[in-house]
Write an enzyme that holds these catalytic residues in place. Structure first.
Site, short mmCIF file in Angstrom:
data_model
loop_
_atom_site.label_atom_id
_atom_site.label_comp_id
_atom_site.label_asym_id
_atom_site.label_seq_id
_atom_site.Cartn_x
_atom_site.Cartn_y
_atom_site.Cartn_z
N ARG A 149 -3.35 14.33 13.74
CA ARG A 149 -3.38 15.60 12.60
C ARG A 149 -4.57 16.09 12.98
O ARG A 149 -5.76 15.73 13.21
CB ARG A 149 -3.58 14.64 11.39
CG ARG A 149 -2.07 14.06 10.83
CD ARG A 149 -2.26 13.57 9.44
NE ARG A 149 -2.44 11.79 9.94
CZ ARG A 149 -2.80 11.06 9.18
NH1 ARG A 149 -2.87 11.19 7.95
NH2 ARG A 149 -2.86 9.72 9.40
N GLY A 193 -14.22 2.86 13.19
CA GLY A 193 -15.39 2.53 12.58
C GLY A 193 -16.17 1.43 12.95
O GLY A 193 -17.23 1.28 13.16
N GLU A 194 -15.12 0.26 12.72
CA GLU A 194 -15.81 -1.04 13.18
C GLU A 194 -15.95 -1.32 14.53
O GLU A 194 -16.77 -2.41 15.01
CB GLU A 194 -14.64 -2.01 12.42
CG GLU A 194 -14.70 -1.94 11.05
CD GLU A 194 -13.63 -2.87 10.22
OE1 GLU A 194 -13.08 -3.88 11.04
OE2 GLU A 194 -13.05 -2.31 9.52
N ARG A 243 -9.18 3.89 22.00
CA ARG A 243 -9.49 3.23 23.37
C ARG A 243 -9.15 3.98 24.26
O ARG A 243 -9.93 3.86 25.39
CB ARG A 243 -8.89 1.89 22.90
CG ARG A 243 -9.48 1.12 21.66
CD ARG A 243 -8.57 -0.20 21.64
NE ARG A 243 -7.28 0.35 20.89
CZ ARG A 243 -6.30 -0.65 20.38
NH1 ARG A 243 -6.46 -1.83 20.21
NH2 ARG A 243 -5.26 -0.03 19.78
N ARG A 280 0.93 -1.24 0.16
CA ARG A 280 0.13 -0.10 -0.01
C ARG A 280 0.92 1.36 -0.02
O ARG A 280 1.77 1.38 0.61
CB ARG A 280 -0.91 -0.03 1.18
CG ARG A 280 -1.55 1.31 1.32
CD ARG A 280 -1.95 1.63 2.96
NE ARG A 280 -2.78 2.85 2.84
CZ ARG A 280 -2.81 3.55 4.05
NH1 ARG A 280 -2.34 3.03 5.30
NH2 ARG A 280 -3.65 4.64 4.25
N GLY A 292 -10.47 0.60 11.90
CA GLY A 292 -10.38 0.36 13.33
C GLY A 292 -11.31 0.90 14.22
O GLY A 292 -12.06 0.08 14.89
N LEU A 296 -12.60 5.32 9.64
CA LEU A 296 -12.00 5.76 10.86
C LEU A 296 -10.88 5.06 11.46
O LEU A 296 -11.23 3.80 11.88
CB LEU A 296 -13.27 6.13 11.93
CG LEU A 296 -14.37 7.06 11.23
CD1 LEU A 296 -15.37 7.04 12.42
CD2 LEU A 296 -13.96 8.65 11.18
#
Length: 395
Positions: free
Chosen positions: A238, A329-330, A281, A90, A327, A206
């Site tokens: 950011r 968003g889920e 978290r 990527r 990470g 997200l």
């Protein structure tokens, strides 16, 4: 064909070894929280699972750990490095130079390095991944898949900035868009789920880095990140959108150099700057304890996303579904709830129970009466990269 996928983010490296074209995942894992004292290595195969706290000061050490565990005598997925046919990387920024997946050459590496100035948190790590895996897996083909490619369909009216035309014509200054591999993957899944020939979707990626894309009939038509992956939503470190006058104020009146301003806005701002924590978290845990700064930061984060949802509904003149992925968003039902709160006027109604218990087989978390589908879909950038690598190799 065995394809190793290396997905280097700003603070993590995800990897998968995938047998194509069967799409069988031989092993997968993540090196998380790179640069912190509590880095974590996750690794699993069909027969083994490892979760190890370790010290990973840089992406180079993280990539070496991945190579070591792939060849580990007891649990490794490989007997020798030559079993890997190709490595798919990527790469965040490809500018106008790469609208398609590309075989890595010296010229390609030079271009990736050139665009490092525009994606300083990502392209250097992406390039480092290529350089290291060239050494670790010398027989494998190295192939780059660019985040910017999916957004080549954004119309000119949405890509151009309102500055003199020569900066676009002569220097390519425009909105490029990022996280394209993820947005492409989940938008295609959402379209298949909706079973609609025509569709208007907002995908919300997200993680430590965050972005949103307006997708019409499977094509990106607007995106929250721009010339570099730094504006738009509030991210881990950011700032996202900021009045550019602040940059001049920092430089002209507060004594910051341009390098210091860049570091401030890309590495010391966002949720980290607001709370002292960059991992959601930790921020949510602190907010539960009554930490006012963390509570405010979570509210700001959700508010920014809500504004983009409204803007993209207007841009597309409608909406069939929003899709949460990556990470945060889920995995953060609380963040999804914050974002979807008080959006009934726009047709979004969240079902609290579904939100807490969603699964890949039941991706809807909206009420039965919601005019807009609210979906949670696990992204799989690695599989999308593997598909593109295999297609290139099969030509």
């Amino acid at each position: 064909m065995n394809i190793l996928i290396i997905n280097s983010g700003s603070s993590s490296i995800k990897f998968q070894l995938i047998a194509m074209p069967d799409e069988k995942v031989i092993c997968s894992g993540t090196v998380e929280r790179i640069g912190s004292e509590d880095s974590m290595l996750h690794y699993k195969t069909d027969t083994a699972a490892i979760r190890e706290k370790c010290t990973v000061p840089s992406h180079r050490e993280g990539l070496q750990k991945i190579a070591d565990i792939l060849l580990y005598p007891e649990n490794g997925a490989l007997k020798k490095s030559g079993e890997i046919d190709a490595v798919g990387h990527r790469v965040v920024h490809g500018g106008d130079s790469f609208a398609q997946t590309a075989m890595v050459t010296e010229a390609v590496k030079e271009k990736i390095n050139e665009f490092s100035a525009l994606a300083p948190l990502h392209n250097p790590h992406n390039l480092e991944g290529i350089l290291i895996t060239e050494q670790l897996f010398p027989k494998a083909k190295q192939i780059a898949v660019f985040d910017t490619a999916f957004h080549q369909t954004i119309p000119l009216k949405a890509r151009k900035y309102a500055i003199p035309n020569e900066f676009y014509d002569e220097h390519g200054i425009q909105s490029y868009g990022f996280h394209g591999t993820s947005h492409k993957y989940v938008s295609e899944k959402a379209i298949a789920y909706l079973k609609k020939e025509k569709s208007k979707i907002i995908t919300i990626h997200l993680g430590n880095g965050c972005s949103m894309t307006a997708v019409v009939d499977g094509k990106s038509v607007d995106h929250s990140l721009g010339f570099a992956p730094s504006n738009g939503l509030i991210m881990g470190s950011r700032s996202g959108d900021i009045d550019h006058s602040i940059i001049f104020h920092l430089a002209d009146n507060l004594g910051y150099t341009l390098d210091e301003v860049n570091t401030l806005l890309t590495k010391k701002s966002g949720m980290l700057g607001l709370t002292g924590f960059s991992d959601l978290r930790d921020i949510e845990a602190e907010a539960e304890k009554g930490n006012v700064a963390c509570q405010m930061a979570l509210g700001m984060n959700a508010y920014r996303i809500k504004k983009y949802i409204g803007a993209y509904i207007a841009a597309m003149n409608g909406l069939d579904a929003i899709v949460f992925t990556a990470g945060i968003g889920e995995n953060s039902s609380r963040m999804r709830k914050r974002i979807c709160a008080d959006m009934g006027y726009l047709g979004l109604q969240l079902d609290d129970l579904k939100n807490e218990t969603w699964s890949s087989s039941l991706p809807e978390i909206n009420t039965d009466t919601s005019k807009v589908k609210i979906l949670v879909m696990a992204t799989n950038e690695e599989l999308e990269i593997a598909k593109q690598v295999y297609q290139l190799q099969s030509r």
